[in-house]
Design a protein around this motif. Structure first.
Motif, short mmCIF file in Angstrom:
data_model
loop_
_atom_site.label_atom_id
_atom_site.label_comp_id
_atom_site.label_asym_id
_atom_site.label_seq_id
_atom_site.Cartn_x
_atom_site.Cartn_y
_atom_site.Cartn_z
N ASP A 101 0.78 -0.74 0.05
CA ASP A 101 0.17 -0.30 0.39
C ASP A 101 0.58 1.59 0.35
O ASP A 101 0.51 2.48 -0.51
N ASP A 102 2.01 1.20 0.63
CA ASP A 102 2.66 2.60 0.47
C ASP A 102 4.17 2.82 -0.38
O ASP A 102 5.20 2.67 -0.15
N GLY A 103 3.57 1.28 -1.58
CA GLY A 103 4.99 1.53 -2.39
C GLY A 103 6.21 0.52 -1.86
O GLY A 103 5.62 -0.24 -1.22
N ARG A 104 7.42 0.97 -2.35
CA ARG A 104 8.72 0.11 -1.53
C ARG A 104 9.86 0.73 -1.92
O ARG A 104 9.87 1.62 -3.13
N ASP A 105 10.30 0.49 -1.65
CA ASP A 105 11.98 1.59 -1.47
C ASP A 105 12.83 0.34 -1.45
O ASP A 105 13.20 -0.74 -0.77
N ILE A 106 13.72 0.83 -2.56
CA ILE A 106 14.79 -0.18 -2.81
C ILE A 106 15.94 0.50 -3.10
O ILE A 106 16.31 2.03 -3.97
N ASN A 107 16.93 -0.10 -2.90
CA ASN A 107 17.58 0.47 -2.61
C ASN A 107 18.92 -0.50 -3.53
O ASN A 107 19.38 -1.69 -3.32
N ILE A 108 20.16 -0.04 -3.78
CA ILE A 108 21.49 -1.08 -4.10
C ILE A 108 22.34 -0.34 -3.81
O ILE A 108 22.96 0.48 -4.23
N ARG A 109 23.65 -1.08 -3.96
CA ARG A 109 24.77 -1.06 -3.15
C ARG A 109 25.93 -2.15 -4.44
O ARG A 109 25.72 -3.00 -4.84
N LEU A 110 26.96 -0.71 -4.58
CA LEU A 110 27.59 -1.37 -5.21
C LEU A 110 29.17 -1.45 -4.01
O LEU A 110 29.90 -0.74 -3.73
N TYR A 111 29.76 -2.74 -3.93
CA TYR A 111 31.18 -3.15 -3.21
C TYR A 111 32.52 -3.11 -4.08
O TYR A 111 32.59 -4.67 -5.21
N PRO A 112 33.11 -2.16 -4.05
CA PRO A 112 34.60 -2.07 -5.11
C PRO A 112 35.24 -3.67 -4.78
O PRO A 112 34.79 -4.40 -3.01
N GLY A 113 35.85 -4.45 -5.31
CA GLY A 113 36.40 -5.90 -5.03
C GLY A 113 37.98 -5.80 -5.65
O GLY A 113 38.41 -4.83 -6.07
N GLU A 114 38.13 -6.89 -6.44
CA GLU A 114 39.63 -6.69 -7.17
C GLU A 114 39.42 -6.67 -8.15
O GLU A 114 38.19 -6.46 -9.36
N LYS A 115 40.51 -5.87 -8.71
CA LYS A 115 40.89 -5.24 -10.37
C LYS A 115 39.13 -3.79 -10.32
O LYS A 115 39.43 -3.25 -9.82
N ASP A 116 38.71 -3.89 -11.15
CA ASP A 116 37.32 -3.37 -11.93
C ASP A 116 35.74 -4.19 -11.10
O ASP A 116 35.01 -3.70 -11.89
N LYS A 117 36.28 -5.24 -10.64
CA LYS A 117 34.69 -6.01 -10.00
C LYS A 117 34.24 -5.75 -9.11
O LYS A 117 35.30 -4.65 -8.08
N PHE A 118 33.09 -5.35 -9.22
CA PHE A 118 32.32 -4.66 -7.72
C PHE A 118 31.07 -5.87 -7.45
O PHE A 118 30.57 -6.01 -8.15
N ARG A 119 31.00 -6.56 -6.06
CA ARG A 119 29.66 -6.88 -5.85
C ARG A 119 28.68 -6.22 -6.25
O ARG A 119 28.98 -4.98 -4.81
N TYR A 120 27.48 -5.88 -6.20
CA TYR A 120 26.19 -5.07 -5.93
C TYR A 120 25.15 -5.95 -5.22
O TYR A 120 25.05 -7.76 -5.42
N GLU A 121 24.30 -5.18 -4.73
CA GLU A 121 23.72 -5.76 -3.73
C GLU A 121 21.79 -5.24 -4.56
O GLU A 121 22.11 -3.91 -3.65
N ILE A 122 20.87 -5.67 -4.15
CA ILE A 122 19.81 -4.79 -4.73
C ILE A 122 18.70 -5.31 -3.38
O ILE A 122 18.57 -6.55 -2.96
N TYR A 123 18.86 -4.02 -2.70
CA TYR A 123 17.58 -4.72 -1.29
C TYR A 123 16.73 -3.49 -0.58
O TYR A 123 17.10 -2.54 -1.28
N SER A 124 16.38 -4.18 0.17
CA SER A 124 15.33 -3.10 0.90
C SER A 124 15.50 -2.90 2.77
O SER A 124 15.84 -4.15 3.01
N SER A 125 15.35 -1.94 3.09
CA SER A 125 15.70 -1.84 4.37
C SER A 125 14.93 -1.01 5.41
O SER A 125 15.21 0.25 5.31
N THR A 126 13.88 -1.67 6.07
CA THR A 126 12.49 -0.67 6.60
C THR A 126 13.52 -0.45 7.97
O THR A 126 14.00 -1.26 9.06
N PRO A 127 13.58 1.48 8.49
CA PRO A 127 13.56 1.99 9.53
C PRO A 127 13.20 1.08 10.29
O PRO A 127 11.96 1.15 10.30
N GLY A 128 13.56 1.18 12.11
CA GLY A 128 12.42 1.16 12.87
C GLY A 128 12.78 0.62 13.84
O GLY A 128 13.46 -0.17 13.84
N GLU A 129 11.79 0.40 15.42
CA GLU A 129 12.53 -0.77 15.90
C GLU A 129 12.45 -2.14 15.51
O GLU A 129 13.43 -3.00 15.64
#
Length: 205
Positions: free
Chosen positions: A95-123
């Motif tokens: 009902d409130d839509g969806r918040d999505i994050n994508i992050r790139l984590y530097p690896g060896e040479k020019d390679k990057f590990r990526y991750e698509i995730y959601s993270s809901t704040p609060g207790e």
């Protein structure tokens, strides 16, 4: 992954890209945030068993766009290669839509590990990973010239119409709206298939 700042939960006005809305990078690595309402055509015109789902190809475009934005002008990019792609769960909206994050984590040479995730704040902090893999710059191979007419002649084992194709998809729970119905016909050959595609006319505001 850290919690989202409340400021990036607001509706996005100036988007960097239709699938990558805001730059939320920190000193550790590039990161981007997007908010989807579920009314976007790539949700509403793509349903799996009745539920709007972000297509896998949209996730791949999200990775491509995020990498391009993060390293614009820094790398001589002619292409990207994705490796070790893992799909953990589907991206749907509520009902409130969806918040999505994508992050790139530097690896060896020019390679990057990526991750698509959601993270809901609060207790009751909730973290959901949807897709992950490795992305790296790659040189595009030289394009090969192919005769479309020759391929059509090789497709002498039958022609599948668009209606037949999408009726089959519907029978297994894949529902496509007008903006996702680009297939017009498929030519079946001995060991090849050739599809004629047309960009659908825009049918949503």
């Amino acid at each position: 992954p850290e919690k989202n700042h409340p400021a990036i939960m607001n509706p996005v006005i100036d988007k960097l890209h239709p699938l990558v809305h805001r730059n939320t990078s920190d000193l550790q690595s590039p990161r981007f945030h997007s908010h989807f309402t579920g009314d976007e055509f790539f949700f509403s015109h793509h349903k799996v068993k009745g539920r709007p789902v972000l297509p896998g190809v949209a996730c791949m475009e999200m990775v491509r766009a995020a990498f391009g934005i993060a390293f614009k002008g820094d790398k001589n990019l002619t292409g990207l290669r994705l490796r070790n792609v893992v799909w953990t769960r589907q991206i749907t909206t509520g009902d409130d839509g969806r918040d999505i994050n994508i992050r790139l984590y530097p690896g060896e040479k020019d390679k990057f590990r990526y991750e698509i995730y959601s993270s809901t704040p609060g207790e009751a902090h909730q973290y959901s990973r949807y897709n992950q893999g490795v992305v790296e710059p790659a040189d595009l191979p030289q394009e090969k010239v192919t005769s479309i007419e020759k391929m059509k002649k090789n497709g002498n084992r039958g022609i599948v119409s668009a209606d037949t194709c999408y009726d089959f998809f519907a029978s297994i729970g894949m529902e496509y709206g007008p903006e996702f119905k680009g297939i017009k016909e498929i030519f079946i050959g001995k060991d090849t298939m050739l599809a004629r595609l047309e960009l659908p006319l825009k049918s949503v505001p």
